[in-house]
Design an enzyme around this catalytic site. Structure first.
Site, PDB file in Angstrom:
ATOM      1  N   ASP A 126       0.798  -1.228   0.011  1.00 58.61           N
ATOM      2  CA  ASP A 126       0.026  -0.137   0.049  1.00 58.61           C
ATOM      3  C   ASP A 126       0.672   1.311  -0.082  1.00 58.61           C
ATOM      4  O   ASP A 126       0.318   2.232   0.121  1.00 58.61           O
ATOM      5  CB  ASP A 126      -1.026  -0.011   1.271  1.00 58.61           C
ATOM      6  CG  ASP A 126      -1.982  -0.997   0.949  1.00 58.61           C
ATOM      7  OD1 ASP A 126      -2.563  -1.249  -0.157  1.00 58.61           O
ATOM      8  OD2 ASP A 126      -2.451  -1.781   1.921  1.00 58.61           O
ATOM      9  N   ASP A 186      -6.338  -3.797  -6.572  1.00 62.71           N
ATOM     10  CA  ASP A 186      -6.049  -2.635  -6.086  1.00 62.71           C
ATOM     11  C   ASP A 186      -4.748  -2.342  -6.124  1.00 62.71           C
ATOM     12  O   ASP A 186      -4.343  -0.850  -6.075  1.00 62.71           O
ATOM     13  CB  ASP A 186      -6.550  -2.676  -4.229  1.00 62.71           C
ATOM     14  CG  ASP A 186      -7.576  -3.326  -3.919  1.00 62.71           C
ATOM     15  OD1 ASP A 186      -7.973  -4.390  -4.500  1.00 62.71           O
ATOM     16  OD2 ASP A 186      -8.026  -2.909  -2.790  1.00 62.71           O
TER      17      ASP A 186
HETATM   18  N1  GLY Z   1      -7.177  -1.300  -1.152  1.00 67.01           N
HETATM   19  C1  GLY Z   1      -8.396  -1.432  -0.204  1.00 67.01           C
HETATM   20  C2  GLY Z   1      -9.802  -1.321  -0.501  1.00 67.01           C
HETATM   21  O1  GLY Z   1      -9.877  -0.778  -1.519  1.00 67.01           O
HETATM   22  O2  GLY Z   1     -10.473  -1.419   0.362  1.00 67.01           O
END
Ligand code: GLY
Length: 412
Positions: A126, A186
């Site tokens: 992330d 993501d």
């Molecule tokens: N990246 C995690 C979400 O979109 O909840």
């Protein structure tokens, strides 16, 4: 040089600057930012109120950034290691970008600083969400070289999660009982930090890691109808796909709404950075899947999953819509044939989000801008609440709309 670029960019989108567009066309941008300006000032008082009453445990966790409203109605703040820590500082940079007012710059600097410790955190993919949304916007607008150094170290750390055999960055380290090497849709969003690092340094490692990741995801994450799985699990020894599943969506074979939006934004951005036609095609196909979906409501704010079982009695996900709007403004630059349609969809989304159905209460809702997002419908967490990334991408969409209309480019 960079500083000049930053100032130029500020001037191009500055809300105070005169625009060639009619008042009606820019009203939603002005209205959205006027609301955000009042509401985020209230958010500071809400954050202070939590910070002034921290338990010893919370103090140890070093929480500082708003994430969502909890089921008990309280404001949840998170620490830098949470994937959402960069969005609030990012919003404050967008406020500075729109207004040019140093008040917002000071606040953005204050809330960006705690994210720095993530630059060496190699335990998560992330990094882009955390560092690019905070330091990235800050660097773009100020040219501060200390920000550049932090971003480069962060990008380097992110590349350590790249698995050669798989050809992708490993997303999560948790749930090792279920997955060996999970890669989630993501993760496309975190590639922007790597493309930025390539442009800054000329080091092809960043470009290759990002592009290989996007190619591998293109190959394995999508169904024939261009909807995407959330999680693809790989064998790290052979690189083979082992499972295709969901984590936050309704079911393994359903299309989780925010996942589709991450894909749309991710491939639009990857096309911008590489000019590879397959990335543009993918973005166009994803847009088509989302915006011709029979379950998509008229206001273009999707239910939290396109196959959620009780549609129309399911929560919407404002965050998915906000992310898609950002992508569509940019996609309209790359696909002349469909440009008008993409812009209309994006405009409809921002009009909807700026309207009474989604706008949070002024001086209420703990200072969030938008209601009605879903974090994980699968585990029933963060159901139908304000969540910080919806606000962040809403402001980004407003800036992109304004810049597109003023200059022909939606790239901030
Ligand atoms: N990246 C995690 C979400 O979109 O909840």
């Amino acid at each position: 040089m960079k500083l000049q670029a930053g100032i130029l960019s500020l001037a191009l989108v500055c809300g105070a600057c005169s625009s060639n567009k009619s008042a009606t066309e820019t009203d939603v941008v002005k209205d959205g930012f006027d609301f955000a300006s009042q509401q985020l000032k209230y958010a500071f008082t809400e954050v202070d109120s939590v910070m002034n009453n921290l338990t010893e445990e919370q103090k140890e966790k070093m929480i500082f950034a708003p994430r969502n409203i909890q089921p008990d109605g309280s404001l949840r703040l998170v620490a830098s290691r949470d994937w959402c820590s960069g969005f609030f500082p990012g919003e404050l940079w967008y406020m500075y970008e729109y207004t040019g007012d140093d008040f917002w710059k000071e606040k953005a600097l204050e809330f960006t600083a705690p994210v720095e410790r993530e630059k060496t955190n190699g335990k998560t993919h992330d990094m882009g969400f955390k560092v690019y949304c905070s330091f990235g916007n800050g660097y773009r607008l100020t040219g501060d070289s200390t920000y550049r150094d932090i971003m480069l170290e962060s990008a380097k750390t992110l590349t350590t999660r790249y698995k050669d055999k798989v050809g992708a960055i490993r997303s999560w380290d948790h749930s090792t009982d279920k997955w060996d090497c999970p890669v989630i849709i993501d993760n496309m969003m975190n590639l922007e930090l790597l493309y930025w690092a390539f442009k800054e340094t000329g080091d092809s490692l960043y470009y290759n890691v990002a592009t290989n990741h996007a190619l591998t995801t293109l190959k394995n994450h999508f169904r024939d109808d261009y909807s995407s799985y959330h999680v693809v699990d790989y064998d790290t020894i052979t690189g083979a796909v082992q499972k295709k599943q969901t984590h936050q969506g309704y079911s393994h074979e359903s299309a989780w709404s925010r996942g589709q939006a991450w894909g749309l934004y991710g491939y639009t951005m990857a096309y911008r950075e590489t000019k590879r036609p397959e990335f543009l095609d993918q973005a166009k196909h994803i847009a088509n899947y989302i915006f011709t979906n029979p379950t998509l409501p008229e206001d273009l704010i999707p239910y939290w999953d396109y196959q959620a079982p009780n549609i129309p009695n399911e929560p919407r996900d404002a965050s998915a819509a906000a992310v898609s709007a950002c992508a569509l403004y940019e996609l309209s630059m790359y696909d002349q044939e469909n440009a008008e349609k993409y812009k209309e969809w994006a405009d409809k989304i921002v009009e909807s989000l700026n309207g009474e159905n989604y706008r949070a209460q002024l001086n209420g809702d703990h200072g969030f801008l938008l209601l009605h997002s879903v974090g994980s419908g699968n585990s029933k967490s963060e159901m139908d609440v304000p969540i910080i990334y919806a606000d962040y991408y809403f402001l980004e969409a407003l800036l992109k709309k304004q810049k597109l209309e003023n200059t022909g480019s939606a790239i901030l």
